[in-house]
Design a protein around this motif. Structure first.
Motif, mmCIF file in Angstrom:
data_model
loop_
_atom_site.group_PDB
_atom_site.id
_atom_site.type_symbol
_atom_site.label_atom_id
_atom_site.label_comp_id
_atom_site.label_asym_id
_atom_site.label_seq_id
_atom_site.Cartn_x
_atom_site.Cartn_y
_atom_site.Cartn_z
ATOM 1 N N UNK A 110 0.932 -0.896 -0.248
ATOM 2 C CA UNK A 110 -0.085 -0.260 0.151
ATOM 3 C C UNK A 110 0.477 1.108 0.209
ATOM 4 N N UNK A 111 0.020 2.647 -0.633
ATOM 5 C CA UNK A 111 0.654 3.823 -0.692
ATOM 6 C C UNK A 111 1.028 3.883 0.787
ATOM 7 N N UNK A 112 0.776 3.594 2.406
ATOM 8 C CA UNK A 112 1.325 3.947 3.510
ATOM 9 C C UNK A 112 2.132 3.085 3.758
ATOM 10 N N UNK A 113 2.766 1.924 3.191
ATOM 11 C CA UNK A 113 4.153 1.025 3.332
ATOM 12 C C UNK A 113 3.679 -0.059 4.259
ATOM 13 N N UNK A 114 3.027 -0.622 4.169
ATOM 14 C CA UNK A 114 2.098 -1.392 4.537
ATOM 15 C C UNK A 114 1.908 -3.292 3.344
ATOM 16 N N UNK A 115 2.628 -3.903 3.566
ATOM 17 C CA UNK A 115 2.943 -5.047 3.219
ATOM 18 C C UNK A 115 2.089 -6.440 2.969
ATOM 19 N N UNK A 116 2.398 -7.138 2.220
ATOM 20 C CA UNK A 116 1.661 -8.563 1.969
ATOM 21 C C UNK A 116 2.636 -9.652 0.860
ATOM 22 N N UNK A 117 3.634 -10.481 1.702
ATOM 23 C CA UNK A 117 4.815 -10.265 0.341
ATOM 24 C C UNK A 117 4.674 -12.510 0.120
ATOM 25 N N UNK A 118 4.571 -12.361 -0.767
ATOM 26 C CA UNK A 118 4.651 -14.543 0.008
ATOM 27 C C UNK A 118 6.074 -14.367 -1.369
ATOM 28 N N UNK A 119 6.574 -15.475 -0.652
ATOM 29 C CA UNK A 119 7.676 -16.067 -1.715
ATOM 30 C C UNK A 119 7.313 -17.459 -1.945
ATOM 31 N N UNK A 120 8.314 -17.623 -2.919
ATOM 32 C CA UNK A 120 7.422 -19.369 -3.231
ATOM 33 C C UNK A 120 8.919 -20.204 -3.931
ATOM 34 N N UNK A 121 9.580 -20.646 -2.831
ATOM 35 C CA UNK A 121 10.053 -21.895 -3.206
ATOM 36 C C UNK A 121 10.229 -23.550 -3.680
ATOM 37 N N UNK A 122 10.395 -23.232 -4.492
ATOM 38 C CA UNK A 122 10.438 -25.056 -5.295
ATOM 39 C C UNK A 122 11.967 -25.610 -4.819
ATOM 40 N N UNK A 123 13.251 -25.549 -4.378
ATOM 41 C CA UNK A 123 13.879 -26.209 -4.039
ATOM 42 C C UNK A 123 14.283 -26.311 -2.788
ATOM 43 N N UNK B 161 11.312 -30.409 -0.107
ATOM 44 C CA UNK B 161 11.929 -29.593 -0.752
ATOM 45 C C UNK B 161 10.960 -28.551 -2.167
ATOM 46 N N UNK B 162 9.993 -27.899 -0.882
ATOM 47 C CA UNK B 162 9.495 -26.997 -1.471
ATOM 48 C C UNK B 162 8.529 -26.667 0.023
ATOM 49 N N UNK B 163 8.465 -25.433 -0.800
ATOM 50 C CA UNK B 163 7.394 -24.922 -0.154
ATOM 51 C C UNK B 163 7.092 -23.036 0.174
ATOM 52 N N UNK B 164 6.487 -22.409 1.312
ATOM 53 C CA UNK B 164 6.287 -20.548 0.847
ATOM 54 C C UNK B 164 6.027 -20.736 2.162
ATOM 55 N N UNK B 165 6.742 -18.533 1.907
ATOM 56 C CA UNK B 165 6.779 -17.991 3.022
ATOM 57 C C UNK B 165 5.744 -16.604 3.116
ATOM 58 N N UNK B 166 5.161 -16.037 4.017
ATOM 59 C CA UNK B 166 4.704 -15.046 4.029
ATOM 60 C C UNK B 166 5.048 -14.478 5.096
ATOM 61 N N UNK B 167 5.199 -12.498 4.539
ATOM 62 C CA UNK B 167 5.328 -11.946 5.521
ATOM 63 C C UNK B 167 4.451 -10.384 5.215
ATOM 64 N N UNK B 168 3.730 -10.331 6.803
ATOM 65 C CA UNK B 168 2.851 -9.036 6.733
ATOM 66 C C UNK B 168 4.063 -8.123 7.294
ATOM 67 N N UNK B 169 3.043 -6.938 6.917
ATOM 68 C CA UNK B 169 4.109 -5.397 7.849
ATOM 69 C C UNK B 169 2.932 -4.907 7.859
ATOM 70 N N UNK B 170 3.106 -3.876 9.082
ATOM 71 C CA UNK B 170 2.031 -2.678 8.780
ATOM 72 C C UNK B 170 2.142 -2.445 9.812
ATOM 73 N N UNK B 171 2.419 -0.478 9.826
ATOM 74 C CA UNK B 171 3.029 0.484 11.280
ATOM 75 C C UNK B 171 1.248 1.130 12.074
ATOM 76 N N UNK B 172 1.470 0.307 13.366
ATOM 77 C CA UNK B 172 1.106 0.852 14.104
ATOM 78 C C UNK B 172 -0.223 2.516 14.073
ATOM 79 N N UNK B 173 0.871 3.034 13.415
ATOM 80 C CA UNK B 173 -0.300 4.374 13.048
ATOM 81 C C UNK B 173 -1.232 4.252 12.579
ATOM 82 N N UNK B 174 -0.491 3.078 11.503
ATOM 83 C CA UNK B 174 -1.752 3.040 9.891
ATOM 84 C C UNK B 174 -3.077 2.027 10.247
#
Length: 208
Positions: free
Chosen positions: A98-111, A176-189
């Motif tokens: 988002x424009x405020x810096x909130x992040x949703x990230x998914x990383x897909x690992x095949x190995x 030998x595979x998997x997913x990593x999920x990351x979220x970030x949100x600022x307290x003011x938002x």
């Protein structure tokens, strides 16, 4: 090796999060009966079709859309987009910011199974704040998805004198595979941004 992967992935998160679309180009290209026009959501334009007929068209976002990365899917607001970056070595990253810096990230690992990268990823994402005097507090966490799958990882809050940000980093994988999920949100938002994070977790599906 794991530290290099985490550092490279974090660098890609920051790089992608700072990319903005140029103002002049339109977001979409619409083709009707072979006539192509560029258009932005919410914009009304007139299109002259073959034969001379003129029609008015309008493009609008749905309230929500489903994004699928093959082994995972989630629902997000229709006015947000998800970008994909190939990080190499069988790793793909999907980012919604988002424009405020909130992040949703998914990383897909095949190995490899990335569940063990939770701590390294947190260290990379909070390193500069902590080095500048910020205080990091973390704890293990487990998040159960609607389909019953358990994601394991950690929750953390990094605080400075003026603000703080909450992180959640959890993963799911096989041998030998998997997913990593990351979220970030600022307290003011939280008031405006928390629904974005909540919708992600409520609708996340893992197909491994």
């Amino acid at each position: 090796m794991r530290l290099k992967i985490a550092a490279a992935a974090f660098g890609a998160i920051m790089l992608c999060g700072g990319v903005a679309r140029a103002e002049d180009p339109k977001a979409f290209r619409l083709t009707i009966d072979g006539v192509t026009v560029d258009i932005d959501p919410g914009q009304d334009i007139e299109v002259t079709l073959p034969g001379g007929k003129t029609s008015k068209v309008r493009l609008e976002h749905n309230d929500f859309a489903t994004f699928s990365g093959g082994t995972f899917s989630f629902v997000h607001p229709g006015n947000y987009s998800v970008t994909k970056t190939d990080l190499g070595d069988g790793i793909a990253q999907y980012l919604m910011a988002s424009a405020l810096g909130t992040l949703v990230v998914v990383q897909k690992y095949d190995k490899m199974n990335p569940v063990s990268l939770n701590q390294l990823m947190l260290q990379e994402m909070t390193r500069e704040t902590v080095q500048a005097g910020g205080h990091l507090r973390q704890q293990p966490t487990t998040r159960k998805l609607a389909d019953g799958k358990d994601l394991t990882g950690l929750k953390a809050t990094v605080k400075t004198r003026t603000d703080s940000a909450d992180f959640e980093i959890v993963g799911f994988g096989t041998a030998d595979q998997g997913l990593l999920f990351i979220t970030r949100i600022g307290d003011q938002d939280n008031a405006t941004e928390q629904p974005l994070i909540d919708k992600f977790w409520e609708t996340l599906k893992v197909n491994l």
